[in-house]
Design a protein around this motif. Structure first.
Motif, short mmCIF file in Angstrom:
data_model
loop_
_atom_site.label_atom_id
_atom_site.label_comp_id
_atom_site.label_asym_id
_atom_site.label_seq_id
_atom_site.Cartn_x
_atom_site.Cartn_y
_atom_site.Cartn_z
N ASP A 183 -14.40 39.86 -9.79
CA ASP A 183 -13.17 39.49 -10.49
C ASP A 183 -12.05 40.31 -9.88
OD1 ASP A 183 -13.39 42.08 -11.63
OD2 ASP A 183 -14.40 41.30 -13.41
N ASP A 184 -10.89 40.28 -10.49
CA ASP A 184 -9.74 40.99 -9.93
C ASP A 184 -9.95 42.50 -9.91
OD1 ASP A 184 -8.44 38.63 -9.48
OD2 ASP A 184 -7.18 38.74 -11.28
N ASP A 185 -10.88 43.00 -10.70
CA ASP A 185 -11.10 44.44 -10.79
C ASP A 185 -12.14 44.97 -9.81
OD1 ASP A 185 -9.24 44.73 -12.88
OD2 ASP A 185 -10.75 44.14 -14.36
N THR A 189 -7.45 40.58 -2.63
CA THR A 189 -8.18 40.65 -3.88
C THR A 189 -9.68 40.69 -3.59
OG1 THR A 189 -8.40 38.25 -4.10
CG2 THR A 189 -6.37 39.26 -4.98
N PRO A 233 -15.14 49.37 -8.18
CA PRO A 233 -13.71 49.05 -8.35
C PRO A 233 -13.10 48.52 -7.06
CG PRO A 233 -14.24 51.21 -9.26
CD PRO A 233 -15.43 50.78 -8.47
N ARG A 244 -20.42 48.50 -11.31
CA ARG A 244 -19.12 47.92 -10.96
C ARG A 244 -18.49 48.76 -9.86
NH1 ARG A 244 -15.08 44.56 -12.22
NH2 ARG A 244 -16.21 43.61 -13.96
#
Length: 224
Positions: A88-90, A115, A105, A103
């Motif tokens: 995702d965007d993160d 992105t 970053p 995750r």
């Protein structure tokens, strides 16, 4: 017992073909080692190889070198493997098995501008691709992983990366589409994730377009 850092996420006959391919691969890698082994898979789709015999320790190390190993917990600063689950965007989310999702970053991907979705497509990161990462409060892609991915974009050959297919199935698809002479080889990236390395004069996006109709897989082209 070694829980491999790759996934068998297909079902039915496709799962059996994938496990048969893994048995052949393990047999080849063990060579003349004095071991016996059994292959299974867990409910989370990570395959398990149980090894016994005088050379069992060496054989387990061979598996860890080839696939990485999924372990129950992570120690900060150490390198582990997970498979690309989502993005995702993160950032990226890696499935690391019993240790849980990891995750990465966006700022810790170290793969240039864009992105996470743009980075994923630029480097041909198909879903379920095994990726090495460094654990910690802010996990990051391992330096050797970053170097490997940049190597794909700095070489002379386009690539087409695929998932959900064995190496023999990818080769058969390339042959069926009439492009056998347009590739150098099919490189194994995971258990069901492959990279078709094109000849220097072969256009990766063009190859992708031609073989895509024959493969129920995600395909992403990498253009240096």
């Amino acid at each position: 017992m070694v829980v491999l850092g790759a996934k068998v996420y297909v079902t039915g006959d496709a799962r059996e073909r994938a496990l048969d391919g893994l048995r052949g691969l393990v047999t080849d890698r063990f060579g003349d080692l004095d071991v016996e082994f059994e292959i299974g898979h867990r409910e989370d789709d990570f395959p398990v190889v149980t090894v016994e015999g005088p050379d069992a320790v060496v054989a387990r190390n061979v598996l860890r070198e080839e696939f990485g190993e999924v372990v129950p917990s992570h120690e900060a600063g150490e390198t582990y493997v997970g498979t690309l689950d989502s993005w995702d965007d993160d950032g990226f989310v890696l499935d690391a098995g019993p240790a849980g999702d990891v995750r990465i970053p966006a700022e810790n991907l170290d793969l240039g501008q864009g992105t996470p979705e743009q980075i994923r497509k630029r480097f041909g990161l198909v879903q379920h691709l095994p990726l090495r990462f460094v654990a910690g409060p802010e996990p990051r892609l391992a330096d050797e992983e970053v170097d490997r991915l940049y190597g794909w974009t700095r070489g002379e050959n386009d690539r087409v990366n695929t998932n959900s297919a064995t190496r023999s199935e990818v080769r058969a698809t390339v042959n069926k589409s009439g492009h056998a002479q347009d590739i150098v080889t099919v490189e194994r990236l995971g258990l069901l994730e492959m990279s078709i390395i094109c000849n220097p004069d072969t256009d990766g996006p063009g190859l992708l377009a031609d073989i895509g109709r024959f493969m129920p897989s995600e395909l992403l082209a990498v253009v240096p």
